[in-house]
Design an enzyme around this catalytic site. Structure first.
Site, PDB file in Angstrom:
ATOM      1  CB  CYS A  27      -1.411   0.265   1.290  1.00 15.44           C
ATOM      2  SG  CYS A  27      -0.022   0.222   3.190  1.00 15.44           S
ATOM      3  CG  HIS A 562      -4.195   5.382   4.639  1.00 20.20           C
ATOM      4  ND1 HIS A 562      -5.165   4.795   4.531  1.00 20.20           N
ATOM      5  CD2 HIS A 562      -3.535   4.195   3.669  1.00 20.20           C
ATOM      6  CE1 HIS A 562      -4.891   3.429   4.773  1.00 20.20           C
ATOM      7  NE2 HIS A 562      -3.381   3.412   4.066  1.00 20.20           N
TER       8      HIS A 562
END
Length: 640
Positions: A27, A562
């Site tokens: 990620c 995020h």
């Protein structure tokens, strides 16, 4: 070989080896392994490995937190472990290329010299004090004390190509030990022009009657070797290392892995150094000589203009190592004429540079980073060695370098007009003054001109810096709040990207964010599923699943948003990006929509960290939005 190859090998080995890896994804900050047996992984080794932030285990994944370089490490891990990555999982958060060639050039030069500043400062101070002690008659140049201190202080400057070879190789992503070999080869005694000219007569002469006149003493497979003196030079080793990095990269692609370890460095050294000795080195040296010839031509027209050019451009020439084109003129003039008046206008730059650094230190009393580099640079500069100040303080800040060049040009014009001369070689800074006394007439007039110029250099350099340069840390130290958003120099005001409750990063149940491993910031518990741009800037990261987005502002803040925790596992479900990587965005522009309720129903936390991933590039990251200060909807303020 990538600079992350060793790190990748350590990671693969300590997650249990290739056979223990089921799959690998990544990620925005971490490698996400699925392992057959997590007990085979060595947590402590990985946590203590340089390049690994920490290790976490969550959701059936073994997570190795890397930070901003995760995509590069991910690519290398795939190569080392012979994995077949999914193309849509690729992410490169660092592929934004600046099209400003001058900015890139400055970045390369700074990147090469910054790592050697501490050693450069130390060597400069030792060299300066050794000159001082000899000037005070504490000992003479014939003593062993002088010889030892001179070796310690002068070695780095003498063998600068070796030091720069290592640093340049790291900057160009070349094996750094290849850079060391390249630098050492350039310093090898048997290839220096001085050694060859004393060993015998030249075989023939090239380019006779031109500025490129060269006597050839040796050949390489029948090709003439144009010998030069490369010790203390800068440009040749950097250019050769750049070429070597391209050669190494190319051979890494075409040579089979089984023999790559031996043949890649072999071909890299042979090609780069052969071309370096035959072509790159001579061309770089000729460039230096042409600059020297140009200055001589200008001086014949106007001594004041020539003086202004020498002094005004001196620090730029030093940065590129091209000042060596003038130094031979200095030596030649003293030997043949008994004095030099061509190069001497540069003398003022020592004092201008030092006074500019001192003024910066006074204006930036609270800037620990500047003081750490600036204080030894100022000491070194006061003793006549200005490279630490140029590379470590003036060049990175840019405006002080311009101030220094302009003031040096003014005082250099003064020196040129009044024909400042030096009659004897040796000494630096104030200790050059005795060499400016005419040995025939014993007149002190020339030294008085030098002293007046020193006074002008110090006063003008200091005053100009105090007036025109502002410290970038305009923060009220008393209460830690922003003194004035409008007055912040290169300050970055970051708006709320989501509507919701602001909470500290410590509330995020993920150590990567809560402990600030990837940057300072805070988090938002969203009330609606809309993300807007917090700044004017460019989308530099957009994860394929849509759960994370990165923006680089116009002022250089790299902001990561995020959405939720472990939402990467949703694989894009419930996320709808409205922009793509590379898009230019404005503050308040809608970037992303997500289904808040569905994400919660799926069992994922929606707390959203907003962090500045390059926090270390800033003096501080303030959180007025979290503190409840009355600054409208400001979430963060990044202060450079």
């Amino acid at each position: 070989m990538s600079k992350y190859t060793k790190l990748a090998e350590i990671i693969v080995e300590n997650v249990g080896g290739r056979d223990n890896i089921i799959s690998l994804k990544h990620c925005i900050t971490r490698l996400r392994f699925q392992l057959k047996d997590e007990s085979l992984a060595n947590d402590e080794v990985l946590k203590n490995t340089d390049g690994v932030v920490t290790v976490m285990k969550a959701g059936g994944q073994y997570q190795v937190v890397i930070g901003n370089q995760v995509s590069d490490v991910y690519d290398e891990v795939n190569k080392v472990a012979h994995l077949n990555p999914e193309e849509d999982a690729q992410l490169d958060a660092n592929d934004k290329k600046d099209k400003n060639w001058f900015k890139n050039l400055i970045d390369i030069i700074s990147g090469i010299f910054q790592p050697i500043l501490i050693a450069l400062s130390a060597a400069g101070v030792i060299k300066g004090f050794n000159t001082l002690f000899v000037s005070l008659n504490w000992y003479s140049q014939s003593t062993g004390t002088y010889a030892i201190l001179n070796a310690i202080g002068d070695a780095m400057f003498m063998f600068l190509p070796i030091i720069l070879g290592f640093s340049a190789a790291k900057k160009f992503k070349l094996n750094p030990y290849m850079g060391l070999i390249i630098g050492a080869a350039l310093c090898y005694p048997a290839v220096q022009l001085d050694a060859l000219s004393k060993a015998g007569k030249p075989l023939f002469t090239l380019f006779a009657g031109t500025p490129f006149h060269s006597q050839v003493y040796q050949t390489f497979l029948g090709l003439p070797i144009i010998s030069m003196n490369y010790t203390s030079t800068v440009v040749p080793v950097i250019l050769i290392c750049y070429l070597a990095s391209k050669v190494e990269h190319g051979f890494n692609k075409i040579i089979p892995e089984t023999v790559r370890f031996f043949f890649v460095p072999l071909f890299t050294l042979l090609i780069s150094l052969t071309l370096g000795f035959l072509l790159i080195g001579p061309v770089a040296t000729w460039g230096s000589n042409l600059i020297g010839s140009g200055i001589l031509a200008v001086r014949n027209v106007s001594p004041a203009l020539a003086g202004a050019l020498v002094a005004g451009l001196w620090q730029i020439l030093v940065i590129f190592g091209l000042h060596w084109g003038i130094i031979p003129i200095y030596f030649n003039n003293i030997v043949t004429n008994g004095f030099d008046n061509v190069m001497m206008p540069y003398y003022c730059t020592t004092f201008v540079t030092t006074s500019v650094v001192v003024a910066m230190l006074i204006k930036a009393r609270k800037n620990k980073k500047l003081r750490k580099v600036g204080i030894p640079a100022a000491i070194s500069g006061a003793l006549g060695v200005t490279e630490p100040a140029i590379y470590g303080v003036l060049l990175p800040k840019k405006k002080p370098l311009l101030i220094s060049c302009v003031v040096s040009a003014i005082v250099g014009g003064f020196y040129g007009f009044f024909n400042l001369r030096k009659f004897a070689m040796g000494g630096m800074g104030f200790f050059e003054l005795p060499g400016m006394i005419d040995p025939k007439t014993h007149s002190l007039d020339n030294m008085y001109i030098a002293l007046i110029g020193i006074g002008l250099s110090i006063v003008l350099g200091f005053a100009a810096t105090m007036i025109f340069w502002k410290d970038d840390t305009a923060v009220n130290e008393k209460d830690g709040k922003v003194k004035s958003l409008q007055k912040l120099v290169r300050g970055e005001k970051i708006e709320l990207p989501l509507k919701g409750k602001i909470v500290p990063l410590s509330k995020v149940k993920d150590e990567v964010f809560s402990k600030g491993y990837i940057g300072k910031g805070l988090a938002i518990v969203p009330e609606e599923g809309i993300v807007t741009s917090p700044v004017d800037g460019e989308i530099t990261t957009l994860f394929p699943t849509g759960h994370a987005i990165g923006i680089t502002s116009k002022n250089g803040a790299e902001i990561l948003i995020h959405i939720g925790m472990d939402t990467v596992n949703l694989e894009g479900k419930y996320f709808k990006p409205l922009v793509k990587k590379g898009d230019k965005v404005k503050t308040g522009q809608k970037l992303l929509e997500f289904n808040l309720d569905k994400i919660k129903e799926a069992g994922y936390s929606t707390i959203t960290p907003v962090v500045i991933t390059n926090s270390n590039d800033f003096t501080d990251v303030l959180t007025p939005g979290l503190n409840g200060d009355n600054l409208d909807d400001t979430l963060l303020v990044a202060v450079k």
